[in-house]
Design a protein around this motif. Structure first.
Motif, PDB file in Angstrom:
ATOM      1  N   GLU A 135       2.301 -44.550  20.620  1.00 45.80           N
ATOM      2  CA  GLU A 135       1.809 -45.926  20.752  1.00 45.80           C
ATOM      3  C   GLU A 135       0.463 -46.000  21.479  1.00 45.80           C
ATOM      4  N   GLU A 136       0.139 -44.953  22.241  1.00 44.51           N
ATOM      5  CA  GLU A 136      -1.120 -44.972  23.005  1.00 44.51           C
ATOM      6  C   GLU A 136      -2.357 -44.784  22.122  1.00 44.51           C
ATOM      7  N   PHE A 137      -2.161 -44.267  20.924  1.00 41.49           N
ATOM      8  CA  PHE A 137      -3.323 -43.960  20.082  1.00 41.49           C
ATOM      9  C   PHE A 137      -3.765 -45.166  19.260  1.00 41.49           C
ATOM     10  N   SER A 138      -5.083 -45.311  19.168  1.00 45.20           N
ATOM     11  CA  SER A 138      -5.579 -46.463  18.413  1.00 45.20           C
ATOM     12  C   SER A 138      -6.102 -46.046  17.041  1.00 45.20           C
ATOM     13  N   LEU A 139      -6.133 -44.723  16.787  1.00 46.27           N
ATOM     14  CA  LEU A 139      -6.651 -44.244  15.504  1.00 46.27           C
ATOM     15  C   LEU A 139      -6.075 -42.866  15.192  1.00 46.27           C
ATOM     16  N   ILE A 140      -5.785 -42.628  13.925  1.00 44.57           N
ATOM     17  CA  ILE A 140      -5.324 -41.295  13.509  1.00 44.57           C
ATOM     18  C   ILE A 140      -6.354 -40.725  12.535  1.00 44.57           C
ATOM     19  N   ILE A 141      -6.777 -39.500  12.794  1.00 43.84           N
ATOM     20  CA  ILE A 141      -7.750 -38.845  11.898  1.00 43.84           C
ATOM     21  C   ILE A 141      -7.199 -37.501  11.443  1.00 43.84           C
ATOM     22  N   PRO A 142      -7.017 -37.310  10.131  1.00 46.70           N
ATOM     23  CA  PRO A 142      -6.604 -35.997   9.644  1.00 46.70           C
ATOM     24  C   PRO A 142      -7.824 -35.078   9.547  1.00 46.70           C
ATOM     25  N   VAL A 143      -7.638 -33.790   9.787  1.00 47.47           N
ATOM     26  CA  VAL A 143      -8.754 -32.845   9.648  1.00 47.47           C
ATOM     27  C   VAL A 143      -9.203 -32.868   8.174  1.00 47.47           C
ATOM     28  N   PRO A 144     -10.481 -33.173   7.936  1.00 48.68           N
ATOM     29  CA  PRO A 144     -10.910 -33.301   6.536  1.00 48.68           C
ATOM     30  C   PRO A 144     -11.083 -31.960   5.827  1.00 48.68           C
ATOM     31  N   LEU A 145     -10.964 -32.009   4.522  1.00 47.13           N
ATOM     32  CA  LEU A 145     -11.229 -30.838   3.671  1.00 47.13           C
ATOM     33  C   LEU A 145     -12.626 -31.009   3.087  1.00 47.13           C
ATOM     34  N   HIS A 146     -13.262 -29.917   2.768  1.00 42.71           N
ATOM     35  CA  HIS A 146     -14.537 -30.012   2.057  1.00 42.71           C
ATOM     36  C   HIS A 146     -14.246 -30.524   0.653  1.00 42.71           C
ATOM     37  N   ILE A 147     -15.169 -31.286   0.101  1.00 39.19           N
ATOM     38  CA  ILE A 147     -14.967 -31.921  -1.206  1.00 39.19           C
ATOM     39  C   ILE A 147     -14.605 -30.894  -2.309  1.00 39.19           C
ATOM     40  N   LYS A 148     -15.196 -29.696  -2.188  1.00 42.78           N
ATOM     41  CA  LYS A 148     -14.932 -28.654  -3.194  1.00 42.78           C
ATOM     42  C   LYS A 148     -13.466 -28.203  -3.115  1.00 42.78           C
ATOM     43  N   ARG A 149     -12.972 -28.002  -1.878  1.00 42.82           N
ATOM     44  CA  ARG A 149     -11.593 -27.582  -1.662  1.00 42.82           C
ATOM     45  C   ARG A 149     -10.620 -28.700  -2.058  1.00 42.82           C
ATOM     46  N   LEU A 150     -11.049 -29.934  -1.805  1.00 41.30           N
ATOM     47  CA  LEU A 150     -10.217 -31.089  -2.147  1.00 41.30           C
ATOM     48  C   LEU A 150     -10.039 -31.184  -3.660  1.00 41.30           C
ATOM     49  N   ARG A 151     -11.106 -30.915  -4.384  1.00 43.35           N
ATOM     50  CA  ARG A 151     -11.028 -30.955  -5.855  1.00 43.35           C
ATOM     51  C   ARG A 151     -10.128 -29.840  -6.371  1.00 43.35           C
ATOM     52  N   GLU A 152     -10.229 -28.666  -5.761  1.00 47.92           N
ATOM     53  CA  GLU A 152      -9.406 -27.526  -6.193  1.00 47.92           C
ATOM     54  C   GLU A 152      -7.923 -27.806  -5.967  1.00 47.92           C
ATOM     55  N   ARG A 153      -7.602 -28.283  -4.752  1.00 48.29           N
ATOM     56  CA  ARG A 153      -6.196 -28.483  -4.384  1.00 48.29           C
ATOM     57  C   ARG A 153      -5.651 -29.799  -4.916  1.00 48.29           C
ATOM     58  N   GLY A 154      -6.486 -30.790  -5.002  1.00 43.97           N
ATOM     59  CA  GLY A 154      -6.063 -32.092  -5.501  1.00 43.97           C
ATOM     60  C   GLY A 154      -5.566 -33.016  -4.415  1.00 43.97           C
ATOM     61  N   PHE A 155      -5.386 -32.515  -3.216  1.00 48.11           N
ATOM     62  CA  PHE A 155      -4.959 -33.369  -2.098  1.00 48.11           C
ATOM     63  C   PHE A 155      -5.341 -32.686  -0.796  1.00 48.11           C
ATOM     64  N   ASN A 156      -5.461 -33.521   0.246  1.00 46.84           N
ATOM     65  CA  ASN A 156      -5.680 -32.966   1.587  1.00 46.84           C
ATOM     66  C   ASN A 156      -4.336 -33.004   2.314  1.00 46.84           C
ATOM     67  N   GLN A 157      -3.820 -31.833   2.634  1.00 50.72           N
ATOM     68  CA  GLN A 157      -2.496 -31.744   3.271  1.00 50.72           C
ATOM     69  C   GLN A 157      -2.421 -32.536   4.580  1.00 50.72           C
ATOM     70  N   SER A 158      -3.536 -32.557   5.339  1.00 48.64           N
ATOM     71  CA  SER A 158      -3.532 -33.264   6.629  1.00 48.64           C
ATOM     72  C   SER A 158      -3.419 -34.779   6.439  1.00 48.64           C
ATOM     73  N   VAL A 159      -3.979 -35.279   5.329  1.00 48.79           N
ATOM     74  CA  VAL A 159      -3.897 -36.723   5.062  1.00 48.79           C
ATOM     75  C   VAL A 159      -2.449 -37.116   4.783  1.00 48.79           C
ATOM     76  N   ILE A 160      -1.744 -36.285   4.031  1.00 43.14           N
ATOM     77  CA  ILE A 160      -0.342 -36.584   3.695  1.00 43.14           C
ATOM     78  C   ILE A 160       0.523 -36.597   4.958  1.00 43.14           C
ATOM     79  N   LEU A 161       0.274 -35.661   5.856  1.00 43.28           N
ATOM     80  CA  LEU A 161       1.013 -35.610   7.127  1.00 43.28           C
ATOM     81  C   LEU A 161       0.667 -36.832   7.988  1.00 43.28           C
ATOM     82  N   ALA A 162      -0.643 -37.086   8.109  1.00 39.80           N
ATOM     83  CA  ALA A 162      -1.131 -38.167   8.979  1.00 39.80           C
ATOM     84  C   ALA A 162      -0.636 -39.536   8.515  1.00 39.80           C
ATOM     85  N   ARG A 163      -0.536 -39.703   7.207  1.00 40.10           N
ATOM     86  CA  ARG A 163      -0.125 -40.997   6.652  1.00 40.10           C
ATOM     87  C   ARG A 163       1.282 -41.374   7.125  1.00 40.10           C
ATOM     88  N   GLU A 164       2.154 -40.372   7.221  1.00 39.40           N
ATOM     89  CA  GLU A 164       3.533 -40.645   7.645  1.00 39.40           C
ATOM     90  C   GLU A 164       3.584 -41.109   9.105  1.00 39.40           C
TER      91      GLU A 164
END
Ligand SMILES: [Zn+2]
Ligand SMILES: [Zn+2]
Length: 257
Positions: A135-164
């Motif tokens: 509750e103390e946090f005002s923002l959540i930031i997932p570690v970003p992937l480089h656009i090239k890696r994002l295209r290869e994998r199709g998703f950023n694993q950290s975003v999926i975790l962070a969203r939950e």
């Protein structure tokens, strides 16, 4: 004549019936060992695989969370956190990078099993470490992937975790302030000293406005030497964040500190 039901209730009942039929035809299986999940308390893991999650217990470093080999004594700073000032206030993980968590992360990242990622994210939100008061946090930031890696994998694993976690605590998720500008070599192939150099300057804050004065929770899948988390935290602090704490699914344990 049956009483009239609102359309939303009817669709809800249909969905329940359809869901029930699907469960009978395709019963859920444990994503690790494949056994049928009859009454597992934490799907998609069966009870046996759930016990293969090795949580990190005290004594551990108060800053980076590494457990100490001696199981007695109190929490204190580790050698590395004494000699080097860390840009993050605290780093914690759901458990050790071995057993069930190692397999689950591999299925998620390389086997593209998104359900494994959402389950891990929910577990991070539920139990992790009592040291993170979400509750103390005002923002959540997932570690970003480089656009090239994002295209290869199709998703950023950290975003999926962070969203939950963002969903569970109703904390805004920021996907636009921190960017990975440099497509670095894969950290897993490098030694500890090389890892730090590899990610140095890889991240930039493109939109500092939303992070200014914020207490940020940074999310990643694995904390190995901490180079990635350290570099992201450094950039966020430099661009005005008040505090950065890190939370990962797993923590690699190396007792060379
Ligand atoms: Zn299992
Ligand atoms: Zn430490």
């Amino acid at each position: 004549m049956s009483p009239k039901l609102p359309i939303s209730l009817i669709t809800c009942r249909i969905r329940n019936v359809v869901g029930g039929i699907i469960d009978i035809i395709f019963p859920s299986r444990c994503i690790i060992c494949g056994v049928f999940l009859n009454d597992s308390p934490s799907p998609p893991f069966c009870t046996t695989c759930l016990s293969g999650i090795h949580h990190i217990s005290s004594p551990q470093c108060t800053r980076c969370g590494i457990p100490f080999p001696d199981s007695h004594g109190e929490n204190h700073l580790c050698g590395e956190c004494i000699s080097t000032e860390q840009p993050f206030s605290i780093a914690r993980a759901l458990g050790k990078y071995e057993g069930t968590l190692l397999t689950a992360i591999h299925r998620f990242k390389y086997g593209r099993k998104i359900s494994a990622g959402t389950a891990l994210g929910r577990m991070m939100a539920q139990r992790t470490c009592r040291s993170h008061d979400f509750e103390e946090f005002s923002l959540i930031i997932p570690v970003p992937l480089h656009i090239k890696r994002l295209r290869e994998r199709g998703f950023n694993q950290s975003v999926i975790l962070a969203r939950e976690i963002a969903r569970a605590y109703n904390i805004p998720l920021n996907l636009s302030s921190l960017e990975r500008k440099v497509d670095t070599k894969q950290q897993t192939k490098l030694k500890k000293t090389e890892r730090g150099q590899n990610v140095r300057g890889a991240f930039t804050v493109t939109k500092p406005g939303p992070i200014e004065g914020k207490k940020i929770l940074l999310i990643d899948d694995v904390f190995t030497t901490g180079s990635t988390v350290r570099e992201c935290a450094r950039m966020l602090i430099r661009n005005g964040a008040k505090e950065v704490a890190a939370l990962t699914v797993a923590r690699a344990i190396h007792h060379n500190q």
